[in-house]
Structures are given as C-alpha cells and as structure tokens.
Design a protein around this motif. Structure first.
Motif, PDB file in Angstrom:
ATOM      1  N   GLU A  73      -3.749 -15.410   2.309  1.00 45.83           N
ATOM      2  CA  GLU A  73      -3.825 -14.554   1.126  1.00 45.83           C
ATOM      3  C   GLU A  73      -2.886 -15.025   0.013  1.00 45.83           C
ATOM      4  OE1 GLU A  73      -3.053 -10.575   2.323  1.00 45.83           O
ATOM      5  OE2 GLU A  73      -4.855 -10.395   3.565  1.00 45.83           O
ATOM      6  N   SER A  74      -1.650 -15.387   0.389  1.00 47.07           N
ATOM      7  CA  SER A  74      -0.660 -15.803  -0.606  1.00 47.07           C
ATOM      8  C   SER A  74      -0.938 -17.244  -1.041  1.00 47.07           C
ATOM      9  CB  SER A  74       0.752 -15.703  -0.023  1.00 47.07           C
ATOM     10  OG  SER A  74       0.996 -14.388   0.456  1.00 47.07           O
ATOM     11  N   TYR A  82       6.457 -14.831   9.761  1.00 49.07           N
ATOM     12  CA  TYR A  82       5.324 -15.399  10.498  1.00 49.07           C
ATOM     13  C   TYR A  82       5.474 -16.914  10.626  1.00 49.07           C
ATOM     14  CZ  TYR A  82       0.606 -16.943  11.599  1.00 49.07           C
ATOM     15  OH  TYR A  82      -0.462 -17.556  12.183  1.00 49.07           O
ATOM     16  N   GLU A  83       5.806 -17.574   9.516  1.00 51.23           N
ATOM     17  CA  GLU A  83       5.928 -19.034   9.531  1.00 51.23           C
ATOM     18  C   GLU A  83       7.130 -19.479  10.367  1.00 51.23           C
ATOM     19  OE1 GLU A  83       5.990 -20.357   5.496  1.00 51.23           O
ATOM     20  OE2 GLU A  83       3.805 -20.495   5.426  1.00 51.23           O
ATOM     21  N   ASN A 101       3.467  -5.761  10.776  1.00 47.50           N
ATOM     22  CA  ASN A 101       3.305  -6.110   9.358  1.00 47.50           C
ATOM     23  C   ASN A 101       4.307  -7.201   8.973  1.00 47.50           C
ATOM     24  OD1 ASN A 101       1.414  -3.735   8.301  1.00 47.50           O
ATOM     25  ND2 ASN A 101       2.949  -2.812   9.631  1.00 47.50           N
ATOM     26  N   SER A 136      -0.135 -19.590   5.315  1.00 43.20           N
ATOM     27  CA  SER A 136      -0.824 -19.343   6.584  1.00 43.20           C
ATOM     28  C   SER A 136      -1.376 -17.927   6.713  1.00 43.20           C
ATOM     29  CB  SER A 136       0.128 -19.617   7.752  1.00 43.20           C
ATOM     30  OG  SER A 136       1.329 -18.894   7.582  1.00 43.20           O
ATOM     31  N   ASP A 137      -0.957 -17.010   5.830  1.00 43.06           N
ATOM     32  CA  ASP A 137      -1.529 -15.665   5.900  1.00 43.06           C
ATOM     33  C   ASP A 137      -2.908 -15.589   5.263  1.00 43.06           C
ATOM     34  OD1 ASP A 137      -0.896 -15.937   3.246  1.00 43.06           O
ATOM     35  OD2 ASP A 137       0.284 -14.090   3.115  1.00 43.06           O
ATOM     36  N   SER A 143       6.195 -10.305   7.466  1.00 46.75           N
ATOM     37  CA  SER A 143       6.197 -11.026   6.192  1.00 46.75           C
ATOM     38  C   SER A 143       5.774 -12.470   6.443  1.00 46.75           C
ATOM     39  CB  SER A 143       7.598 -10.985   5.578  1.00 46.75           C
ATOM     40  OG  SER A 143       8.505 -11.720   6.380  1.00 46.75           O
ATOM     41  N   LEU A 144       5.381 -13.130   5.375  1.00 44.80           N
ATOM     42  CA  LEU A 144       4.953 -14.528   5.500  1.00 44.80           C
ATOM     43  C   LEU A 144       6.078 -15.402   6.059  1.00 44.80           C
ATOM     44  CD1 LEU A 144       2.851 -16.736   4.968  1.00 44.80           C
ATOM     45  CD2 LEU A 144       3.789 -16.942   2.653  1.00 44.80           C
TER      46      LEU A 144
END
Length: 237
Positions: free
Chosen positions: A195-196, A146-147, A140, A192-193, A142-143
């Motif tokens: 969604e945000s 991930y970035e 899970n 990149s997710d 976080s953005l």
C-alpha cells in the motif's frame, strides 16, 4: 248469647296462641340470625388475621431479600478508597513505573534491554489491558515493524512499579521488502505492505516489453533494494 261469648273467647284464645307462636318463632329466628352473624363475623376476623399474618411474613421475606441484595452490592461495589472483602484488587501501572523494553533477535540470539520513559498509554493499565493492547499492536503492525520481522510482543514482568515488555524479531522470515506493479500506466514501487509507495519511477508501462508488462500486472515481489534497482535498470535500458 252464650254461643257468641264462647265463640268470641275461642277466637281470642286462638289469636293469643298464634301471637305467642309467632313471637316464639321470631325470637328463635332472631337468635339463629344473631348466631350465624357472630359465626360469620368470627370467620371473617379469622380470615383477616390469617391474611394479615401471611402479608407480614411476605413483607419480612421481602425485607430480608432486600437486605441480602444490599449486602451483595456492598461487596461487589465498594466505596471509593476501600477494597471489598473477598475481591483481589488488580494492580495498575503507576506514573512512577520503571519501564524496560527488551528486544530479542532470533537470528543472532542476542537479547537487548533498555530502560525507557514509560509511554503514556501504559499508565493506569492492568495486566489484562496491557496484554490486549499488545495483541492489537501485533494485528496492526507498522511497516517498519513488519520489515524488521517482529514476531511477538509480550509482557515479561508486570507490577504497578515495574513493567518489562519484550519484542522478538526474525528478519529472515520477511519474504520480501518491495513490490513492483503498474499504477496509472507507470511502474510504481511499493513497500512490502503493498500500500505504501516507495518510489514513483515515471517509467511508462507501454514502453516495456509484453513479457515485462505481464510480470508487472501480476506483481513482482522484490527481496531487497539491490534486487529492486537491478530490475528497474532492466526496465530503463
């Protein structure tokens, strides 16, 4: 007259013989009855003794089994403040733990290390619980993580007094940072997710060329911010 006397005497003698035979038979029958009664009584007593011995043996086995179960319980469930024999206690992180967080960049091959205040979730954890926590963290992301290209989050060292965790990054493995699409008829930029929302551009999709609208409907993946603003400028011109 004599005949009558003889007759009466014979009848009396027969009666005496009959009474004697009956009495003898009665005594024998009574004796046999008493004998059988004693045999049955002895047999019943023997059976009762046998059943009693079996019950006593069964009770002894049950008592022994309960004792064994209690002994097992005493081993597997030690009282507070004690350690059961044969069980290796698991170390748990103490509030006074020294917490070190390392970061390793695969691109630059640099390893950073920083001593930090231990996060609250860490206190009281076993190594297995901490490993499970880190696995859930990776599932899970976080953005921001991930970035940044977080690849692994692992336990390097673990004890009740010192914990070392390491995050390994590789930003080159992040294929894109932004995603451009249409939302409510407007061009919208997402992180990149997918969604945000990064930016609501307020550019009406209806004002764009058919080719641009088709590209937006399919979704445009953007590598960095420079490429993003170049695409948005093209839509505005």
């Amino acid at each position: 007259m004599k005949k009558i006397v003889w007759y009466a005497g014979g009848v009396t003698a027969l009666c005496l013989v009959f009474c004697l035979c009956y009495y003898t038979s009665y005594k024998n029958a009574l004796k046999e009855f008493n004998r059988k009664a004693r045999e049955q009584e002895n047999s019943l007593y023997s059976e009762l003794m046998r059943v009693s011995e079996e019950n006593k043996s069964l009770l002894n086995r049950l008592a022994q089994r309960e004792t064994e179960k209690q002994a097992e319980t005493d081993i597997t469930e030690p009282t507070p403040g004690t350690v059961a024999v044969g069980i290796v206690p698991q170390n748990t992180v103490l509030p006074t733990v020294s917490y070190v967080e390392e970061t390793y960049d695969l691109v630059t091959r640099q390893l950073g290390s920083e001593v930090k205040t231990a996060p609250g979730f860490l206190i009281g954890m076993t190594k297995e619980e901490l490993t499970s926590y880190l696995e859930n963290y990776m599932e899970n992301l976080s953005l921001a993580e991930y970035e940044a290209g977080l690849l692994t989050y692992e336990v390097i060292s673990f004890s009740e007094n010192r914990v070392v965790l390491r995050k390994t990054y590789d930003a080159t493995r992040v294929p894109y940072k932004y995603y451009v699409n249409i939302s409510d008829g407007m061009v919208t930029v997402y992180y990149s997710d997918l969604e945000s929302v990064f930016e609501y551009t307020h550019i009406p999709a209806v004002d764009l060329s058919e080719e641009d609208r088709i590209s937006l409907i399919e979704g445009i993946y953007v590598k960095d911010r420079e490429e993003l603003y170049s695409i948005l400028e093209g839509f505005s011109s």
